[in-house]
Design a protein around this motif. Structure first.
Motif, PDB file in Angstrom:
ATOM      1  N   PHE A 198       9.148  -2.683 -17.020  1.00  0.00           N
ATOM      2  CA  PHE A 198       8.425  -3.570 -16.112  1.00  0.00           C
ATOM      3  C   PHE A 198       9.315  -3.969 -14.931  1.00  0.00           C
ATOM      4  O   PHE A 198      10.460  -4.369 -15.111  1.00  0.00           O
ATOM      5  N   ASP A 199       8.726  -3.861 -13.740  1.00  0.00           N
ATOM      6  CA  ASP A 199       9.464  -4.210 -12.528  1.00  0.00           C
ATOM      7  C   ASP A 199       9.583  -5.721 -12.345  1.00  0.00           C
ATOM      8  O   ASP A 199      10.536  -6.207 -11.736  1.00  0.00           O
ATOM      9  N   TYR A 200       8.595  -6.459 -12.870  1.00  0.00           N
ATOM     10  CA  TYR A 200       8.608  -7.910 -12.705  1.00  0.00           C
ATOM     11  C   TYR A 200       7.737  -8.511 -13.798  1.00  0.00           C
ATOM     12  O   TYR A 200       6.779  -7.880 -14.265  1.00  0.00           O
ATOM     13  N   SER A 201       8.082  -9.703 -14.247  1.00  0.00           N
ATOM     14  CA  SER A 201       7.281 -10.363 -15.282  1.00  0.00           C
ATOM     15  C   SER A 201       7.180 -11.847 -14.971  1.00  0.00           C
ATOM     16  O   SER A 201       8.087 -12.441 -14.379  1.00  0.00           O
ATOM     17  N   ILE A 202       6.053 -12.436 -15.374  1.00  0.00           N
ATOM     18  CA  ILE A 202       5.834 -13.871 -15.195  1.00  0.00           C
ATOM     19  C   ILE A 202       5.381 -14.442 -16.529  1.00  0.00           C
ATOM     20  O   ILE A 202       4.424 -13.953 -17.136  1.00  0.00           O
ATOM     21  N   HIS A 203       6.069 -15.469 -16.984  1.00  0.00           N
ATOM     22  CA  HIS A 203       5.665 -16.148 -18.210  1.00  0.00           C
ATOM     23  C   HIS A 203       4.708 -17.283 -17.863  1.00  0.00           C
ATOM     24  O   HIS A 203       5.006 -18.129 -17.029  1.00  0.00           O
ATOM     25  N   PHE A 204       3.547 -17.289 -18.504  1.00  0.00           N
ATOM     26  CA  PHE A 204       2.554 -18.338 -18.295  1.00  0.00           C
ATOM     27  C   PHE A 204       2.603 -19.298 -19.482  1.00  0.00           C
ATOM     28  O   PHE A 204       2.232 -18.934 -20.590  1.00  0.00           O
ATOM     29  N   ASP A 205       3.075 -20.503 -19.226  1.00  0.00           N
ATOM     30  CA  ASP A 205       3.101 -21.519 -20.265  1.00  0.00           C
ATOM     31  C   ASP A 205       1.825 -22.341 -20.176  1.00  0.00           C
ATOM     32  O   ASP A 205       0.990 -22.126 -19.293  1.00  0.00           O
ATOM     33  N   LYS A 206       1.664 -23.273 -21.090  1.00  0.00           N
ATOM     34  CA  LYS A 206       0.497 -24.140 -21.028  1.00  0.00           C
ATOM     35  C   LYS A 206       0.452 -24.833 -19.674  1.00  0.00           C
ATOM     36  O   LYS A 206       1.474 -25.266 -19.143  1.00  0.00           O
ATOM     37  N   LEU A 207      -0.757 -24.922 -19.127  1.00  0.00           N
ATOM     38  CA  LEU A 207      -0.901 -25.614 -17.860  1.00  0.00           C
ATOM     39  C   LEU A 207      -0.541 -27.083 -18.038  1.00  0.00           C
ATOM     40  O   LEU A 207      -0.972 -27.729 -18.994  1.00  0.00           O
ATOM     41  N   SER A 208       0.260 -27.586 -17.143  1.00  0.00           N
ATOM     42  CA  SER A 208       0.593 -29.001 -17.205  1.00  0.00           C
ATOM     43  C   SER A 208      -0.578 -29.825 -16.682  1.00  0.00           C
ATOM     44  O   SER A 208      -1.476 -29.316 -16.000  1.00  0.00           O
ATOM     45  N   SER A 209      -0.566 -31.103 -17.000  1.00  0.00           N
ATOM     46  CA  SER A 209      -1.594 -32.007 -16.483  1.00  0.00           C
ATOM     47  C   SER A 209      -1.581 -31.996 -14.963  1.00  0.00           C
ATOM     48  O   SER A 209      -2.628 -32.044 -14.305  1.00  0.00           O
ATOM     49  N   GLU A 210      -0.377 -31.867 -14.408  1.00  0.00           N
ATOM     50  CA  GLU A 210      -0.239 -31.834 -12.944  1.00  0.00           C
ATOM     51  C   GLU A 210      -0.885 -30.578 -12.361  1.00  0.00           C
ATOM     52  O   GLU A 210      -1.583 -30.629 -11.340  1.00  0.00           O
ATOM     53  N   GLN A 211      -0.676 -29.436 -13.032  1.00  0.00           N
ATOM     54  CA  GLN A 211      -1.284 -28.190 -12.557  1.00  0.00           C
ATOM     55  C   GLN A 211      -2.809 -28.237 -12.683  1.00  0.00           C
ATOM     56  O   GLN A 211      -3.534 -27.806 -11.783  1.00  0.00           O
ATOM     57  N   ARG A 212      -3.282 -28.766 -13.813  1.00  0.00           N
ATOM     58  CA  ARG A 212      -4.734 -28.880 -13.975  1.00  0.00           C
ATOM     59  C   ARG A 212      -5.335 -29.821 -12.938  1.00  0.00           C
ATOM     60  O   ARG A 212      -6.432 -29.587 -12.427  1.00  0.00           O
ATOM     61  N   GLU A 213      -4.604 -30.884 -12.640  1.00  0.00           N
ATOM     62  CA  GLU A 213      -5.089 -31.826 -11.622  1.00  0.00           C
ATOM     63  C   GLU A 213      -5.244 -31.125 -10.274  1.00  0.00           C
ATOM     64  O   GLU A 213      -6.218 -31.343  -9.545  1.00  0.00           O
ATOM     65  N   PHE A 214      -4.300 -30.273  -9.939  1.00  0.00           N
ATOM     66  CA  PHE A 214      -4.371 -29.518  -8.687  1.00  0.00           C
ATOM     67  C   PHE A 214      -5.609 -28.623  -8.680  1.00  0.00           C
ATOM     68  O   PHE A 214      -6.339 -28.529  -7.688  1.00  0.00           O
ATOM     69  N   ILE A 215      -5.855 -27.951  -9.830  1.00  0.00           N
ATOM     70  CA  ILE A 215      -7.008 -27.049  -9.928  1.00  0.00           C
ATOM     71  C   ILE A 215      -8.317 -27.829  -9.859  1.00  0.00           C
ATOM     72  O   ILE A 215      -9.259 -27.430  -9.172  1.00  0.00           O
ATOM     73  N   TRP A 216      -8.366 -28.960 -10.578  1.00  0.00           N
ATOM     74  CA  TRP A 216      -9.568 -29.799 -10.512  1.00  0.00           C
ATOM     75  C   TRP A 216      -9.845 -30.222  -9.067  1.00  0.00           C
ATOM     76  O   TRP A 216     -10.979 -30.142  -8.585  1.00  0.00           O
ATOM     77  N   PRO A 233       0.821  -1.225   0.000  1.00  0.00           N
ATOM     78  CA  PRO A 233       0.000   0.000   0.000  1.00  0.00           C
ATOM     79  C   PRO A 233       0.845   1.261   0.000  1.00  0.00           C
ATOM     80  O   PRO A 233       1.799   1.391   0.776  1.00  0.00           O
ATOM     81  N   GLY A 234       0.489   2.178  -0.890  1.00  0.00           N
ATOM     82  CA  GLY A 234       1.132   3.482  -0.923  1.00  0.00           C
ATOM     83  C   GLY A 234       2.511   3.513  -1.528  1.00  0.00           C
ATOM     84  O   GLY A 234       3.159   4.554  -1.549  1.00  0.00           O
ATOM     85  N   ILE A 235       2.989   2.369  -2.071  1.00  0.00           N
ATOM     86  CA  ILE A 235       4.361   2.347  -2.584  1.00  0.00           C
ATOM     87  C   ILE A 235       4.470   3.049  -3.931  1.00  0.00           C
ATOM     88  O   ILE A 235       5.536   3.442  -4.362  1.00  0.00           O
ATOM     89  N   GLY A 236       3.322   3.211  -4.638  1.00  0.00           N
ATOM     90  CA  GLY A 236       3.337   3.933  -5.905  1.00  0.00           C
ATOM     91  C   GLY A 236       3.559   3.021  -7.088  1.00  0.00           C
ATOM     92  O   GLY A 236       3.247   1.835  -7.055  1.00  0.00           O
ATOM     93  N   LYS A 237       4.143   3.595  -8.132  1.00  0.00           N
ATOM     94  CA  LYS A 237       4.241   2.933  -9.428  1.00  0.00           C
ATOM     95  C   LYS A 237       5.010   1.618  -9.366  1.00  0.00           C
ATOM     96  O   LYS A 237       6.159   1.562  -8.940  1.00  0.00           O
ATOM     97  N   LYS A 238       4.343   0.542  -9.808  1.00  0.00           N
ATOM     98  CA  LYS A 238       4.975  -0.750 -10.047  1.00  0.00           C
ATOM     99  C   LYS A 238       4.259  -1.371 -11.237  1.00  0.00           C
ATOM    100  O   LYS A 238       3.033  -1.366 -11.296  1.00  0.00           O
ATOM    101  N   HIS A 239       5.024  -1.890 -12.189  1.00  0.00           N
ATOM    102  CA  HIS A 239       4.415  -2.500 -13.361  1.00  0.00           C
ATOM    103  C   HIS A 239       4.806  -3.971 -13.439  1.00  0.00           C
ATOM    104  O   HIS A 239       5.991  -4.311 -13.435  1.00  0.00           O
ATOM    105  N   ILE A 240       3.795  -4.828 -13.497  1.00  0.00           N
ATOM    106  CA  ILE A 240       3.991  -6.267 -13.565  1.00  0.00           C
ATOM    107  C   ILE A 240       3.437  -6.753 -14.896  1.00  0.00           C
ATOM    108  O   ILE A 240       2.332  -6.378 -15.287  1.00  0.00           O
ATOM    109  N   LEU A 241       4.178  -7.591 -15.607  1.00  0.00           N
ATOM    110  CA  LEU A 241       3.730  -8.138 -16.881  1.00  0.00           C
ATOM    111  C   LEU A 241       3.456  -9.627 -16.735  1.00  0.00           C
ATOM    112  O   LEU A 241       4.333 -10.391 -16.313  1.00  0.00           O
ATOM    113  N   LEU A 242       2.232 -10.033 -17.075  1.00  0.00           N
ATOM    114  CA  LEU A 242       1.876 -11.452 -17.164  1.00  0.00           C
ATOM    115  C   LEU A 242       1.687 -11.756 -18.649  1.00  0.00           C
ATOM    116  O   LEU A 242       0.820 -11.174 -19.293  1.00  0.00           O
TER     117      LEU A 242
END
Length: 730
Positions: free
Chosen positions: A383-401, A256-265
């Motif tokens: 950008f201060d920080y970036s996260i690359h989103f690759d295809k969800l793995s079967s393992e990740q989808r299993e966790f979400i399911w 809170p109150g830290i000001g400008k930060k840009h994150i790229l997904l």
């Protein structure tokens, strides 16, 4: 004379009369535009206008003006009143008297207008713009004048170009030219910052017309952005390691109150980027403001960039987070090469994007599907920080399911084995999983019909989203066995499987400096069992097999194929899958035969990925002599799959056709050259519906015909390659 005059509100008429009177007071030159007097023509009584002329000028003066030779100074009392007043004004010797007369006309018009009995809708909207954009009185007046000029309610006394506009605006607003040039019409002022006026200092109808002329009562800021509804946001735990690693760091960065930060997904569509952004806002306890794409009238970059600035201006909460979804076009603005495409874009928009990134005071999450090389470098570095989103793995989808099933209270009808099945089969996003399960629950699914209902909802959803249902069978065929295959290599197959298992063991020789990668090459003629062996290996190691063909990797844009190769390795590592390049010779060729730079760069990319891959990579080829020697050296193990020998032929014949061969039949079978396991499967399928009517000799004849159909296929023995790696490592 203009034949059309828009119907003006009292609010517009009041302002029009003031601007008009100011121009009458200060304008010194001829009036060449008769539309300047339209206010008098449409809002003043003609008889009274004639009477004022007769009072102001003598008969002799009027006769003199009537006898003028030039049309724009010739007075004709039967002309429309705007033409009459124009002619009188253009007699320079009578101009001051005309000025006094016209000021009287203006005062009469204003007096007759009076004030509105209620605040008009248009006035409310202009006032809302003033409040939201924090405009001063002069900026507010300039905005209204620009609107009237754009919509032909008002016109200048003469033609003018952009350099004249500050002076004429100053006269109309009754302020000094210095005030207008230095404080109102400035490039970084609020009228331009919020795109109220465009670069030519005209009203920006593309952005604001639908608001000013609209019917709703929403504040102008809500036209550009909305408060995100976080009540249905996926739980933070759904994002697993992403929440634990990147999410935990972002929680420390965005305070809170830290000001400008840009994150790229950025990255693959449908991988939960938007859901992650909303979940992060909820986890932080922030209010999320989502920038709208626009409306039916306007979905331009200009509209969205304006929305970002408006949000920054209007929201003062220290716990505010801005989310800009589908930001590809905003971030790609510029001129340059984007994935091999010469992409000519508006450099002004690129500059605006950079300015917004620099001046923004609200932490902002930008979401796009573009690759980094499609985004201008000057934009990327902000950008201060970036996260690359690759295809969800079967393992990740299993966790979400699993988490979605639990949160919806459906564990009694969806067990772990079903969850694994769904995760493997449907490559959808977290939102898709939640949507389908919610719908299935609402219609009262039971343990008996849950599979059918999930399938009926998921298939059209995946089709709509362009997500191919995963129907690939990674298990080997039921009759598959290593027995009978003609596989040659320096390491016995049982030892090879043990070596791969040891490689995957977290505790096995992990700290060795000479620990080789697990890259395996399978080579030999088509149908000799290479692909089935990879499936067998996956089954033995309890690993999914990620199959990649050339068609999966080739891209027509320069650099695209290399990116896809890297993406395949990345996906396999995330999913903990065996990466299988089928027909690898069709993907990368020997660099000594390369004619194009990209042919070399593709081989180099594969070499680099093989060197750094922390998983099991298998490649199969029918023609190993086409492979680059450096690639061949990168394989720790190499297996040669040759045509079946006599023992193998008999094993596959009796297993496939479920029969026994006599000695004479076996001799006839051995006489058939270049047989592969694939030939037996092909013949069995072709004879499937005649099986009860055929003899073994019929089957052998069909096998002979199948081998004769092959054209100039060399045996594996003619495709010599060297062996690298340390067999003792097994």
């Amino acid at each position: 004379m203009s034949e059309f005059q828009p119907v003006a509100t009292t609010f517009l008429l009041r302002n029009m009369a003031r601007f008009w009177m100011n121009l009458v007071r200060y304008h010194k030159q001829d009036i060449t535009n008769q539309n300047f007097f339209n206010l008098v023509h449409y809002q003043f009584d003609r008889d009274l206008a004639i009477e004022l002329i007769e009072v102001a000028f003598s008969e002799q003066e009027l006769d003199e003006m009537k006898n003028e030779r030039y049309r724009f100074t010739q007075l004709r009392m039967d002309d429309p009143i705007n033409c009459i007043y124009q002619a009188i004004w253009n007699h320079e010797r009578y101009r001051e008297r005309a000025r006094v007369m016209l000021e009287t006309v203006g005062k009469c018009i204003l007096a007759n207008l009076g004030t509105s009995s209620h605040e008009e809708q248009m006035e409310k909207r202009f006032e809302e713009l003033k409040r939201s954009m924090k405009l001063n009185d002069h900026e507010y007046a300039a905005m209204i004048l620009a609107y009237m000029l754009e919509h032909t309610y008002f016109d200048w006394p003469c033609g003018l170009d952009i350099t004249d506009k500050p002076m004429f605006y100053a006269m109309a607003l009754n302020i000094s030219l210095s005030e207008m040039s230095n404080n109102v019409m400035v490039a970084d002022g609020r009228l331009r910052k919020f795109n109220l006026l465009d670069k030519g200092w005209d009203w920006n109808h593309n952005v604001y017309d639908s608001y000013i002329n609209g019917t709703g009562n929403d504040a102008v800021d809500r036209r550009f952005y909305r408060v995100a509804d976080l009540s249905q946001t996926l739980p933070w735990e759904y994002f697993g390691s992403l929440a634990e690693l990147d999410g935990e760091l972002l929680r420390r960065v965005i305070t809170p109150g830290i000001g400008k930060k840009h994150i790229l997904l950025y990255g693959v569509p449908g991988t939960g980027k938007t859901s992650f952004a909303r979940a992060l806002a909820k986890q932080l306890g922030f209010t999320a403001y989502e920038i709208k794409l626009g409306d039916r009238q306007n979905m331009s970059n200009e509209f969205r960039l304006t929305g970002i600035r408006v949000c920054n201006e209007c929201e003062n909460d220290t716990k505010a987070l801005m989310i800009i979804d589908e930001a590809d076009e905003l971030l790609r603005s510029g001129v340059g090469m984007a994935s091999g495409r010469f992409d000519i874009r508006n450099t002004t928009e690129k500059g605006l994007t950079n300015n917004i990134l620099d001046e923004s005071r609200i932490p902002t999450i930008w979401i796009c599907n573009s690759s980094p090389d499609e985004i201008d470098e000057s934009v990327r570095r902000r950008f201060d920080y970036s996260i690359h989103f690759d295809k969800l793995s079967s393992e990740q989808r299993e966790f979400i399911w699993r988490n979605t099933v639990t949160s919806l209270g459906m564990r009694d009808i969806v067990n772990d084995s079903k969850i694994k099945l769904y995760a493997d089969k449907y490559p959808t996003s977290p939102g898709g999983i939640s949507m389908v399960l919610t719908n299935v629950k609402q219609i009262g699914a039971t343990a008996e019909d849950i599979d059918e209902l999930i399938d009926r909802f998921m298939k059209p959803h995946c089709l709509l989203m362009g997500l191919p249902e995963n129907n690939s069978k990674t298990a080997p065929a039921k009759e598959y066995s290593l027995e009978g295959l003609n596989i040659k290599g320096k390491v016995p197959l049982a030892n090879l499987v043990r070596a791969v298992r040891n490689y995957l063991d977290e505790d096995f020789n992990r700290d060795s400096d000479d620990r080789p990668r697990m890259n395996i090459l399978l080579w030999g003629p088509p149908g000799t069992g290479k692909t089935e062996f990879v499936k067998f290996l996956g089954e033995q190691l309890d690993r999914n097999v990620l199959v990649k063909f050339g068609s999966d990797l080739f891209c027509k844009w320069v650099g695209g194929t290399e990116e896809n190769i890297a993406g395949a390795f990345r996906q396999a590592e995330i999913e903990h899958s065996i990466l299988f390049f089928d027909e690898i010779d069709g993907i990368v060729q020997d660099r000594t035969h390369a004619h194009q730079n990209w042919e070399i760069s593709q081989v180099n990319e594969l070499l680099q990925q093989m060197e750094n891959f922390n998983g099991v990579m298998v490649a199969a080829t029918n023609f190993s002599n086409n492979l680059d020697s450096a690639i061949i050296r990168r394989f720790t193990f190499k297996l040669e799959f040759d045509y079946l020998d006599e023992t193998g032929k008999r094993i596959f014949f009796e297993r496939m056709f479920k029969t026994q061969l006599s000695d004479d039949e076996a001799k006839a079978l051995n006489a058939v050259k270049n047989l592969t396991p694939g030939d037996f499967r092909t013949v069995r399928q072709s004879l499937f519906y005649l099986a009860n009517q055929l003899t073994n000799y019929d089957r052998i004849a069909a096998l002979r015909e199948e081998t004769l159909a092959k054209k100039d296929i060399p045996s594996a023995r003619t495709m010599t390659i060297g062996f690298a790696g340390n067999p003792s490592a097994a």
